[in-house]
Design a protein around this motif. Structure first.
Motif, PDB file in Angstrom:
ATOM      1  N   LEU A   1      -0.625  -6.543 -10.470  1.00  0.00           N
ATOM      2  CA  LEU A   1      -1.066  -6.477 -11.940  1.00  0.00           C
ATOM      3  C   LEU A   1      -2.047  -5.440 -12.237  1.00  0.00           C
ATOM      4  O   LEU A   1      -1.857  -4.856 -13.433  1.00  0.00           O
ATOM      5  CB  LEU A   1      -1.389  -7.862 -12.293  1.00  0.00           C
ATOM      6  N   PHE A   2      -3.054  -5.366 -11.490  1.00  0.00           N
ATOM      7  CA  PHE A   2      -4.018  -4.237 -12.003  1.00  0.00           C
ATOM      8  C   PHE A   2      -3.345  -3.053 -11.785  1.00  0.00           C
ATOM      9  O   PHE A   2      -3.612  -2.059 -12.516  1.00  0.00           O
ATOM     10  CB  PHE A   2      -5.199  -4.436 -10.990  1.00  0.00           C
ATOM     11  N   TYR A   3      -2.697  -2.683 -10.756  1.00  0.00           N
ATOM     12  CA  TYR A   3      -2.066  -1.379 -10.466  1.00  0.00           C
ATOM     13  C   TYR A   3      -1.043  -1.150 -11.940  1.00  0.00           C
ATOM     14  O   TYR A   3      -0.948   0.025 -12.251  1.00  0.00           O
ATOM     15  CB  TYR A   3      -1.133  -1.282  -9.374  1.00  0.00           C
ATOM     16  N   GLY A   4      -0.185  -2.073 -12.291  1.00  0.00           N
ATOM     17  CA  GLY A   4       0.877  -1.956 -13.311  1.00  0.00           C
ATOM     18  C   GLY A   4       0.193  -1.570 -14.552  1.00  0.00           C
ATOM     19  O   GLY A   4       0.775  -0.942 -15.473  1.00  0.00           O
ATOM     20  N   VAL A   5      -1.072  -2.368 -14.988  1.00  0.00           N
ATOM     21  CA  VAL A   5      -1.761  -2.035 -16.100  1.00  0.00           C
ATOM     22  C   VAL A   5      -2.531  -0.789 -16.169  1.00  0.00           C
ATOM     23  O   VAL A   5      -2.593  -0.059 -17.294  1.00  0.00           O
ATOM     24  CB  VAL A   5      -2.721  -3.258 -16.455  1.00  0.00           C
ATOM     25  N   ARG A   6      -3.267  -0.463 -15.245  1.00  0.00           N
ATOM     26  CA  ARG A   6      -4.019   0.433 -15.297  1.00  0.00           C
ATOM     27  C   ARG A   6      -3.772   1.869 -14.716  1.00  0.00           C
ATOM     28  O   ARG A   6      -4.131   2.855 -15.150  1.00  0.00           O
ATOM     29  CB  ARG A   6      -5.500   0.156 -14.488  1.00  0.00           C
TER      30      ARG A   6
ATOM     31  N   ALA B   1      -1.630 -18.134   3.544  1.00  0.00           N
ATOM     32  CA  ALA B   1      -0.563 -17.507   2.971  1.00  0.00           C
ATOM     33  C   ALA B   1      -0.558 -17.434   1.517  1.00  0.00           C
ATOM     34  O   ALA B   1      -0.238 -16.372   0.788  1.00  0.00           O
ATOM     35  CB  ALA B   1       0.816 -18.118   3.484  1.00  0.00           C
ATOM     36  N   VAL B   2      -0.973 -18.563   0.591  1.00  0.00           N
ATOM     37  CA  VAL B   2      -1.155 -18.439  -0.789  1.00  0.00           C
ATOM     38  C   VAL B   2      -2.200 -17.497  -1.135  1.00  0.00           C
ATOM     39  O   VAL B   2      -2.066 -16.783  -2.160  1.00  0.00           O
ATOM     40  CB  VAL B   2      -1.478 -19.905  -1.133  1.00  0.00           C
ATOM     41  N   LEU B   3      -3.340 -17.314  -0.258  1.00  0.00           N
ATOM     42  CA  LEU B   3      -4.506 -16.556  -0.578  1.00  0.00           C
ATOM     43  C   LEU B   3      -3.919 -15.048  -0.733  1.00  0.00           C
ATOM     44  O   LEU B   3      -4.274 -14.106  -1.372  1.00  0.00           O
ATOM     45  CB  LEU B   3      -5.459 -16.654   0.301  1.00  0.00           C
ATOM     46  N   VAL B   4      -3.052 -14.668   0.317  1.00  0.00           N
ATOM     47  CA  VAL B   4      -2.558 -13.229   0.528  1.00  0.00           C
ATOM     48  C   VAL B   4      -1.605 -13.055  -0.772  1.00  0.00           C
ATOM     49  O   VAL B   4      -1.609 -12.016  -1.304  1.00  0.00           O
ATOM     50  CB  VAL B   4      -1.798 -13.230   1.706  1.00  0.00           C
ATOM     51  N   LEU B   5      -0.882 -13.990  -1.141  1.00  0.00           N
ATOM     52  CA  LEU B   5       0.209 -13.865  -1.976  1.00  0.00           C
ATOM     53  C   LEU B   5      -0.497 -13.646  -3.454  1.00  0.00           C
ATOM     54  O   LEU B   5      -0.332 -12.712  -4.118  1.00  0.00           O
ATOM     55  CB  LEU B   5       1.091 -15.134  -2.005  1.00  0.00           C
ATOM     56  N   LEU B   6      -1.611 -14.384  -3.659  1.00  0.00           N
ATOM     57  CA  LEU B   6      -2.367 -14.201  -4.994  1.00  0.00           C
ATOM     58  C   LEU B   6      -3.000 -12.824  -5.201  1.00  0.00           C
ATOM     59  O   LEU B   6      -3.210 -12.334  -6.005  1.00  0.00           O
ATOM     60  CB  LEU B   6      -3.253 -15.343  -5.084  1.00  0.00           C
ATOM     61  N   PHE B   7      -3.520 -12.531  -3.847  1.00  0.00           N
ATOM     62  CA  PHE B   7      -4.277 -11.145  -3.590  1.00  0.00           C
ATOM     63  C   PHE B   7      -3.289  -9.931  -3.996  1.00  0.00           C
ATOM     64  O   PHE B   7      -3.641  -9.169  -4.647  1.00  0.00           O
ATOM     65  CB  PHE B   7      -4.833 -11.168  -2.227  1.00  0.00           C
ATOM     66  N   VAL B   8      -1.971 -10.188  -3.376  1.00  0.00           N
ATOM     67  CA  VAL B   8      -1.204  -8.940  -3.518  1.00  0.00           C
ATOM     68  C   VAL B   8      -0.797  -9.018  -5.053  1.00  0.00           C
ATOM     69  O   VAL B   8      -0.440  -7.897  -5.680  1.00  0.00           O
ATOM     70  CB  VAL B   8      -0.113  -9.078  -2.542  1.00  0.00           C
ATOM     71  N   ILE B   9      -0.454 -10.022  -5.567  1.00  0.00           N
ATOM     72  CA  ILE B   9       0.014 -10.244  -6.950  1.00  0.00           C
ATOM     73  C   ILE B   9      -0.995  -9.711  -7.944  1.00  0.00           C
ATOM     74  O   ILE B   9      -0.803  -8.894  -8.894  1.00  0.00           O
ATOM     75  CB  ILE B   9       0.337 -11.519  -7.426  1.00  0.00           C
ATOM     76  N   SER B  10      -2.430  -9.930  -7.646  1.00  0.00           N
ATOM     77  CA  SER B  10      -3.434  -9.387  -8.408  1.00  0.00           C
ATOM     78  C   SER B  10      -3.355  -7.816  -8.450  1.00  0.00           C
ATOM     79  O   SER B  10      -3.810  -7.141  -9.434  1.00  0.00           O
ATOM     80  CB  SER B  10      -4.824  -9.962  -7.986  1.00  0.00           C
ATOM     81  N   TYR B  11      -3.331  -7.377  -7.294  1.00  0.00           N
ATOM     82  CA  TYR B  11      -3.422  -5.842  -7.037  1.00  0.00           C
ATOM     83  C   TYR B  11      -2.289  -5.474  -7.621  1.00  0.00           C
ATOM     84  O   TYR B  11      -2.427  -4.118  -8.411  1.00  0.00           O
ATOM     85  CB  TYR B  11      -3.492  -5.451  -5.427  1.00  0.00           C
TER      86      TYR B  11
ATOM     87  N   PRO C   1       0.855  -1.138  -0.089  1.00  0.00           N
ATOM     88  CA  PRO C   1      -0.129  -0.036  -0.043  1.00  0.00           C
ATOM     89  C   PRO C   1       0.726   1.202  -0.080  1.00  0.00           C
ATOM     90  O   PRO C   1       0.456   2.098  -0.630  1.00  0.00           O
ATOM     91  CB  PRO C   1      -0.890  -0.005   1.246  1.00  0.00           C
ATOM     92  N   LEU C   2       1.984   1.163   0.760  1.00  0.00           N
ATOM     93  CA  LEU C   2       3.082   2.513   0.770  1.00  0.00           C
ATOM     94  C   LEU C   2       3.309   2.664  -0.806  1.00  0.00           C
ATOM     95  O   LEU C   2       3.542   3.899  -1.022  1.00  0.00           O
ATOM     96  CB  LEU C   2       3.947   2.215   1.949  1.00  0.00           C
ATOM     97  N   ALA C   3       3.743   1.501  -1.434  1.00  0.00           N
ATOM     98  CA  ALA C   3       4.380   1.616  -2.624  1.00  0.00           C
ATOM     99  C   ALA C   3       3.288   2.201  -3.515  1.00  0.00           C
ATOM    100  O   ALA C   3       3.537   3.231  -4.661  1.00  0.00           O
ATOM    101  CB  ALA C   3       4.816   0.345  -3.247  1.00  0.00           C
ATOM    102  N   PHE C   4       2.162   1.742  -3.429  1.00  0.00           N
ATOM    103  CA  PHE C   4       1.098   2.294  -4.397  1.00  0.00           C
ATOM    104  C   PHE C   4       0.959   3.926  -4.160  1.00  0.00           C
ATOM    105  O   PHE C   4       0.381   4.468  -5.305  1.00  0.00           O
ATOM    106  CB  PHE C   4      -0.353   1.834  -3.990  1.00  0.00           C
ATOM    107  N   LEU C   5       1.111   4.464  -3.100  1.00  0.00           N
ATOM    108  CA  LEU C   5       0.963   5.716  -2.653  1.00  0.00           C
ATOM    109  C   LEU C   5       2.056   6.646  -3.107  1.00  0.00           C
ATOM    110  O   LEU C   5       2.036   7.686  -3.509  1.00  0.00           O
ATOM    111  CB  LEU C   5       0.678   6.306  -1.204  1.00  0.00           C
ATOM    112  N   VAL C   6       3.466   6.213  -3.094  1.00  0.00           N
ATOM    113  CA  VAL C   6       4.598   6.762  -3.375  1.00  0.00           C
ATOM    114  C   VAL C   6       4.906   6.700  -4.894  1.00  0.00           C
ATOM    115  O   VAL C   6       5.451   7.729  -5.339  1.00  0.00           O
ATOM    116  CB  VAL C   6       5.828   6.222  -2.567  1.00  0.00           C
ATOM    117  N   LEU C   7       4.751   5.705  -5.434  1.00  0.00           N
ATOM    118  CA  LEU C   7       5.015   5.457  -6.782  1.00  0.00           C
ATOM    119  C   LEU C   7       4.563   6.618  -7.711  1.00  0.00           C
ATOM    120  O   LEU C   7       5.585   7.192  -8.612  1.00  0.00           O
ATOM    121  CB  LEU C   7       5.005   4.288  -7.329  1.00  0.00           C
ATOM    122  N   PRO C   8       3.424   7.266  -7.676  1.00  0.00           N
ATOM    123  CA  PRO C   8       3.135   8.234  -8.507  1.00  0.00           C
ATOM    124  C   PRO C   8       3.883   9.590  -8.263  1.00  0.00           C
ATOM    125  O   PRO C   8       4.042  10.266  -9.490  1.00  0.00           O
ATOM    126  CB  PRO C   8       1.808   8.371  -8.341  1.00  0.00           C
TER     127      PRO C   8
END
Length: 536
Positions: free
Chosen positions: A200-205, A188-198, A125-132
């Motif tokens: 991917l969406f963040y990188g594309v959109r 742990a697998v659910l959290v990992l897949l969830f973060v990866i999905s976010y 979440p911190l990276a989502f806010l700082v990268l822009p």
């Protein structure tokens, strides 16, 4: 007489040849079963130090019954003993070392993966806010009041999530399980897949298009933190709340003395149920004392040592010449062997009298030793009270501390305590240092002699004793079903230790159907009619 000795010798060698053949078959069967068990063993390692020499005891576990005055007029000379190890013992020790090293490596590897996953979750979440602000700061729109309020929301939610994860996951490990915890791995697998999905969406959109709406980006990060909080709530339900409702009643029996306890468990896997049972064992079961089992073994060995078994139905050895003398000798030997068997049977029928009188004599000795110990301890505590009254009159610098007082009065009760512990075969459970520490503890807290003696008159659970007495460093879980599968009705598994094993049987708690029946309150009323002729 010669014929009888020849006949008995023949029966011995014939029985030995047959016994050797059976012994070879049994050894091969044991080797096959041992190899099969070794392949299916699942071990749980509990880190506890080995035992050390204890209170004035140089005897081994197979200690025989000693005289009441043993140690008073006896001089014991001890020396170094040599212990031989077979090839099987060396292989087993090597296997245990390999298993322990593998468990340690797996434990540190799992912890490292958990730390990496946690850092990824909290930094995303911190990276989502700082990268822009780093990549396209000139194109971003200004953040208004609502956007700044979302910053506060993200900060507090991350703080709450950090504390919740620390409370649920970052706890000291109680034991090392043979298999992975399924629910924790799925989370742990659910959290990992969830973060990866976010990501991917963040990188594309957002990253590719360089979105200028910064408030939307902040809301996107807030949604990620909210989802992580919901996943943590799911973890609490699966890891903590699901197993609270009791569903199975397990019966735990110790294989050596038959000590049994019953526990109610919830929806747990076999390995988690085994861990809960081991934790209950150290607190609920009385301490395992192998010296109490040696009395019955020595009694059985003594009983068997006085018996002579003859091969009555076997063939006689070939005589050099047949004659009436040889036939008569064979008949005499045959009748003598039957007489010996009948005498052994009569002796076996009267063995219960020997057991009764032996137990009665042992109880008498225990009562006598206990009475002497109680009197000695009461006199010692009375002496302590006198010492305390005298020390109150002295200067503050001359007052004796509880440790010195315990060392001063311990010799007066040491002989009686030592004899009682040897009579009850508890001398290996209590060291001299532990007794003095317990005595100093009782003096410090102004406890009575009865409170001091309770630890020795009544054997307590294993956790009551020092960690040196916890000889079980490793438990082996043996189960036909997979240890990651849940408990079921009729599930049976075994927990093996160094000296004994725990046999666990699970039964499902039945479904209870409760109905209600209405009782009219008027049905309880009655009328008492008195006649005028009746005298009151």
């Amino acid at each position: 007489m010669d014929t009888e000795s020849t006949y008995s010798g023949y029966s011995y060698y014939s029985g030995r040849s047959r016994g050797s053949h059976r012994h070879g078959e049994r050894s091969r069967d044991r080797h096959k079963s041992r190899s099969k068990d070794s392949r299916s063993e699942k071990s749980v390692t509990i880190n506890t130090p080995p035992a050390e020499p204890l209170l004035g005891d140089s005897a081994v576990r197979g200690e025989q019954v000693q005289d009441d005055n043993w140690g008073e007029t006896t001089t014991a000379v001890t020396g170094t003993s040599e212990h031989s190890l077979s090839q099987e013992d060396i292989v087993r020790i090597t296997k245990d070392l390999e298993d322990s090293v593998g468990l340690d490596c797996r434990r540190y590897f799992t912890r490292t993966l958990a730390i990496i996953l946690g850092l990824l979750v909290f930094l995303t979440p911190l990276a989502f806010l700082v990268l822009p602000h780093i990549l396209w700061p000139d194109k971003l729109q200004s953040c208004g009041t609502a956007c700044e309020g979302l910053f506060i929301s993200v900060a507090f939610k991350l703080l709450i999530l950090l504390l919740a994860v620390w409370a649920l996951f970052f706890r000291p490990a109680r034991a090392g399980l043979p298999r992975v915890y399924v629910f924790r791995a799925l989370l742990a697998v659910l959290v990992l897949l969830f973060v990866i999905s976010y990501w991917l969406f963040y990188g594309v959109r957002i990253l590719d298009s360089q979105d200028e709406n910064y408030q939307g980006i902040v809301q996107y990060a807030v949604s990620l933190v909210d989802a992580l909080l919901f996943i943590h709530y799911l973890a609490i339900v699966l890891l903590e709340l699901r197993q609270l409702q009791p569903c199975y009643s397990v019966c735990v029996t110790r294989s050596t003395d038959g000590e049994t306890r019953h526990y109610n468990l919830g929806q747990l896997s076999i390995q988690r149920a085994a861990l809960a049972i081991i934790e209950h064992y150290y607190c609920d079961f009385p301490v395992h004392n192998p010296a109490l089992l040696s009395a019955s073994k020595s009694r059985a060995a003594k009983h068997l040592a006085g018996l002579k078994v003859y091969n009555v139905d076997g063939e006689f050895p070939a005589a050099p010449a047949e004659g009436p003398g040889n036939n008569a000798a064979a008949g005499i030997a045959h009748s003598q062997s039957r007489a010996m068997i009948a005498a052994a049977a009569r002796r076996r029928d009267t063995s219960h009298n020997e057991l009764y009188y032996e137990e009665a004599e042992h109880e008498r000795r225990v009562r006598k030793r206990r009475a002497r110990l109680v009197v000695a301890v009461e006199e010692a505590f009375t002496h302590i009270k006198r010492m305390q009254e005298e020390e109150q009159k002295k200067a503050p610098g001359d007052v004796m501390d509880p440790r010195e007082a315990a060392q001063a009065i311990f010799p007066s009760m040491a002989r009686a305590l030592q004899k009682y512990l040897r009579t009850t075969k508890q001398q290996h459970c209590h060291s001299m240092e532990s007794i003095q520490q317990h005595l100093a503890f009782c003096i410090t807290n102004n406890m009575t002699p009865k409170a001091f003696l309770e630890s020795y008159l009544t054997p307590g659970p294993t956790v009551q004793y020092s960690r040196d007495f916890w000889r079980a460093r490793q438990w082996t879980l043996i189960s036909e079903a997979s240890v990651t599968s849940g408990l079921k009705d009729g599930t049976i598994f075994l927990l093996k230790c160094v000296d004994f094993s725990l046999v666990v049987t699970s039964k499902k708690i039945p479904y209870i159907q409760m109905s209600e029946e209405y009782i009219d309150p008027k049905s309880h009323k009655f009328v008492l009619r008195l006649q005028s002729e009746t005298s009151v």
